[in-house]
Design an enzyme around this catalytic site. Sequence first.
Site, mmCIF file in Angstrom:
data_model
loop_
_atom_site.group_PDB
_atom_site.id
_atom_site.type_symbol
_atom_site.label_atom_id
_atom_site.label_comp_id
_atom_site.label_asym_id
_atom_site.label_seq_id
_atom_site.Cartn_x
_atom_site.Cartn_y
_atom_site.Cartn_z
ATOM 1 N N ASN A 10 -18.982 -9.654 -7.646
ATOM 2 C CA ASN A 10 -18.354 -9.684 -8.966
ATOM 3 C C ASN A 10 -16.851 -9.476 -8.762
ATOM 4 O O ASN A 10 -16.432 -8.389 -8.399
ATOM 5 C CB ASN A 10 -18.956 -8.563 -9.840
ATOM 6 C CG ASN A 10 -18.255 -8.440 -11.185
ATOM 7 O OD1 ASN A 10 -17.468 -9.309 -11.568
ATOM 8 N ND2 ASN A 10 -18.556 -7.366 -11.908
ATOM 9 N N LYS A 12 -14.583 -9.476 -11.002
ATOM 10 C CA LYS A 12 -13.915 -8.848 -12.159
ATOM 11 C C LYS A 12 -12.662 -9.676 -12.494
ATOM 12 O O LYS A 12 -12.694 -10.888 -12.345
ATOM 13 C CB LYS A 12 -13.640 -7.372 -11.867
ATOM 14 C CG LYS A 12 -14.930 -6.652 -11.436
ATOM 15 C CD LYS A 12 -14.884 -5.171 -11.475
ATOM 16 C CE LYS A 12 -16.240 -4.624 -11.041
ATOM 17 N NZ LYS A 12 -16.343 -3.179 -11.124
ATOM 18 N N HIS A 95 -22.394 -5.743 -18.502
ATOM 19 C CA HIS A 95 -21.756 -4.912 -17.470
ATOM 20 C C HIS A 95 -21.177 -3.667 -18.144
ATOM 21 O O HIS A 95 -20.684 -3.731 -19.279
ATOM 22 C CB HIS A 95 -20.651 -5.718 -16.768
ATOM 23 C CG HIS A 95 -20.134 -5.027 -15.547
ATOM 24 N ND1 HIS A 95 -19.252 -3.968 -15.618
ATOM 25 C CD2 HIS A 95 -20.407 -5.211 -14.233
ATOM 26 C CE1 HIS A 95 -18.998 -3.544 -14.390
ATOM 27 N NE2 HIS A 95 -19.689 -4.274 -13.529
ATOM 28 N N GLU A 97 -18.475 -2.186 -17.824
ATOM 29 C CA GLU A 97 -17.077 -2.310 -18.276
ATOM 30 C C GLU A 97 -17.020 -3.018 -19.625
ATOM 31 O O GLU A 97 -16.164 -2.712 -20.459
ATOM 32 C CB GLU A 97 -16.242 -3.031 -17.201
ATOM 33 C CG GLU A 97 -15.969 -2.099 -16.019
ATOM 34 C CD GLU A 97 -15.785 -2.788 -14.678
ATOM 35 O OE1 GLU A 97 -15.581 -4.008 -14.630
ATOM 36 O OE2 GLU A 97 -15.859 -2.073 -13.650
ATOM 37 N N GLU A 167 -26.736 -0.502 -12.270
ATOM 38 C CA GLU A 167 -25.417 -0.050 -11.814
ATOM 39 C C GLU A 167 -25.109 1.286 -12.483
ATOM 40 O O GLU A 167 -24.637 1.305 -13.630
ATOM 41 C CB GLU A 167 -24.338 -1.064 -12.208
ATOM 42 C CG GLU A 167 -24.508 -2.422 -11.576
ATOM 43 C CD GLU A 167 -23.182 -3.174 -11.506
ATOM 44 O OE1 GLU A 167 -22.717 -3.428 -10.396
ATOM 45 O OE2 GLU A 167 -22.611 -3.485 -12.560
ATOM 46 N N GLY A 173 -16.910 1.724 -8.609
ATOM 47 C CA GLY A 173 -15.498 1.874 -8.245
ATOM 48 C C GLY A 173 -15.103 3.284 -7.849
ATOM 49 O O GLY A 173 -13.920 3.608 -7.779
ATOM 50 N N SER A 213 -20.358 0.889 -5.662
ATOM 51 C CA SER A 213 -19.806 1.300 -4.363
ATOM 52 C C SER A 213 -20.644 0.824 -3.170
ATOM 53 O O SER A 213 -20.823 1.562 -2.197
ATOM 54 C CB SER A 213 -19.604 2.822 -4.327
ATOM 55 O OG SER A 213 -18.655 3.199 -5.305
#
Length: 253
Positions: A10, A12, A95, A97, A167, A173, A213
């Site tokens: 991904n 992003k 996702h 985010e 996730e 991250g 991660s």
Amino acid sequence: MARDLIVIGNWKMYKTSREASNYIEHLLSKIEGCKASVFLAVPFTSISSAAASARQAKLEVGAQNMNDARDGAFTGEIAALMLKEAGATFVLLGHSERRRIFGESDAFIHRKVLRALADDLRPVLCVGETLDERSGGETEEVLKRQIETALADVPEEKAGEVILAYEPVWAIGTGKNATPEMAQEVHAFCRACLADLFGKRKAGQISILYGGSVKPENVRSLVSEKDIDGVLVGGAALDPETLAEIIQQCEGI
Ligand code: 13P
């Protein structure tokens, strides 16, 4: 039931379309002969060039988001059919985010899943708990709600198109991945949720990926777990060398 091993990168909001072509050329030179299915979720503007560069290779290109409507007056949005025509074969939906920064609800994500399936894009449904939810013992409750809401009304014959990605928000991250045992426990729970929705046999055919991660150093132990069918990689997928290493580490499991 053997499930395909899937590695999704991904990107992003990184990489222009020119950078996409160079990246793919580099990646393909490193993963020739690899058996894993490799997917890249790229920015909208890179889909066409990425799909052209990936042509004839065992590499799928997809998007990171889409709208739930077929078309309409939705300034700034993008429709499944537009993604498909540009060369996308799948789309990430829900996702964390998107949920956290852009306020996407379970109900909106549900409508997107149905739209993606109707318009022939494979939905990669992302689910995961925050650190507070984990500390409060709410992980299973949160995942059950996210999975059951997003996949409601998906006909059983279409369920095999869905890919699920667990996730944990606290692992994205941060450099802190879930341990393989921790992730396996959650993946088994997610599969049980899928079995409640679609039956045990169908649930056994749906790939469940881990994200958060993932690196070359930890991927092998993660995908060695029974219910971890691959990985969804963010930061480490920005460098084709590192993504290739991750793919190679997965091979032979
Ligand atoms: P990182 O691999 O950078 O933790 O990101 C995971 C992710 O969000 C993939 O969708």
